[in-house]
Design an enzyme around this catalytic site. Sequence first.
Site, PDB file in Angstrom:
ATOM      1  N   GLU A 336     -27.152 -73.055   1.488  1.00 44.38           N
ATOM      2  CA  GLU A 336     -25.713 -72.767   1.515  1.00 44.38           C
ATOM      3  C   GLU A 336     -24.965 -73.284   0.288  1.00 44.38           C
ATOM      4  OE1 GLU A 336     -24.419 -74.195   5.337  1.00 44.38           O
ATOM      5  OE2 GLU A 336     -25.603 -72.726   6.429  1.00 44.38           O
ATOM      6  N   GLU A 438     -31.745 -66.493  10.198  1.00 46.64           N
ATOM      7  CA  GLU A 438     -31.139 -67.243  11.313  1.00 46.64           C
ATOM      8  C   GLU A 438     -30.275 -66.339  12.195  1.00 46.64           C
ATOM      9  OE1 GLU A 438     -29.019 -70.721   9.939  1.00 46.64           O
ATOM     10  OE2 GLU A 438     -30.399 -71.058   8.272  1.00 46.64           O
TER      11      GLU A 438
END
Length: 561
Positions: A336, A438
């Site tokens: 991220e 995810e």
Amino acid sequence: MRSRGSFALNHAVAFLVWWMVHCGSELVAAVPPDGWYDYTAHTDCRGRPEPAQYNGGILKYGNGDDPNGYKTTETGVLSPAFVVYNLNKSTMYTFSGWVKLEGSPSALITARLAPDNSGTRCIGTVLARSDCWAFLKGGFVLDWPTQTSVIFFQNADRTPMKITTASASLQPFTTDQWSMHQKDTIRKRRKRMATVHVADPHGTRVVGASVSVQQTAKDFPLGSAIASTILGNDAYQKWFADRFNAAVFEDELKWYSTEPASGLLRFDVPDQMLAFVRSHRVMVRGHNIFWENQDATPRWVKGLSPDDLRSAVNTRIQSLMTRYRGEFAHWDVNNEMLHFNFYEQRLGPNATMEFFSVAQDADPLATLFMNEYNVVETCDDVSSTVDAYVARLKDLRAGGAVLEGIGLEGHFSKPNIPYMRAVLDKLATLNLPIWFTEIDINNKFDAQTQAVYLEQVLREAYAHPAVSGVMLWTALHENGCYQMCLTDWNLKNLPVGDVVDRLLQEWQTGQVAGPTDVHGAYSFSGYLGEYVVTVNAGNTSKQATFSLSPGDETRHITVQI
């Protein structure tokens, strides 16, 4: 209560609609005759715009002599813009065009839809420049039919800027057409024709032999996150192994789990989890080495000086990847990093590049990934637009990072499937494996709605030719899951679990059988993977194994009996 900015925006859109209706050219809605989708996309900036996809679709320009359909104006009047009439509910609309700026070297430009003057929504973004043309590709689905809608371009921060667009296209697809194209892509990318030839020891064809083919393993990785809760839970282990061929550890490899205090290394839990997946021939992703989010950084790391931090991160990579060298197929190196910058803020802008370099040396056989959220989930997050992702990846590779995988988390609210496909099209231009790492659906929706949205996302991901694998973020805990559980704690399916089981069943060959024809052959179409074939002729039986790997040609297997 609406803000003054929202009030002004809606009035400006209303004025634009009035002007386009009375002064501009009329645009009509229609459905394409053949329904074939164009996967073409571009992430490089070009000297001239390419022709419009679908010849512009349902966008018809007032100047018929202009093949590119240039439109130029200031963002202050919310244009370039197109008015379209009678858009349909549930129709898949794909939108594309080329964008160029004047007066600013670069800016994030959004394409927005204003349906019936009832607010606006983002349908696509592009990082545009003044020295070349940049390609925008997006899309949308409406929840209700509209009479008059406006598509316009705007600087993401809404500062005035001159924007030129060219070769814009709006193409509608019915849900049947969209599904037809998914099935066609699956047939071409996820399946292959095979012919089993049966002959005797002299090479003579055996006609009428009984052939039975069973798929024993799938080529496409579809898996789920697991947590330490799977250890010692035989029922959960069997449930998982019966369904999935890929896994990722939810938290057990993250730095705060493996080193909760400086020098206190704890690998016992991931070691046991690794033994489980290894014993069931399940491939496993490594998640993650670092996480740029300060809130996910070990507490003891936050107070380190830059020199001590640099030493700690090098020790982290070496201890983790030396221990598990060759065990994990992938590693999410710096999680991220489009949204957070804990390490780069302290170690400098080249920190991520150094992480990739050290990780590559420590485990050269692992595929190293970027991993990010809100790239495909929405186009409202300016931090993680598709062009921002592409730019960061290209910068890292230009600096020498061996970055070979595109990780898309896929934490969806209500999915925008045409936008999702458009983003995948742009990422596919990089020619790197794309993984959904995810996937889940936000728990603000009820169980049945979660199931509907999950099926939409999984079908689109599986059907896209550039997607190499899918992971669900559904590690099971007694008190629930992050956002979405496939089952309850007693392993009874929830609605999303029913969806997954049904798709797993649909995307496998199962058992096919039949007699050999007059040529001593039996043909079938099978999903890619491993197979066992059993042939019976008279009192003789023979068994053989073979694999269906990607390819356009028919796979031929000869069994001598």
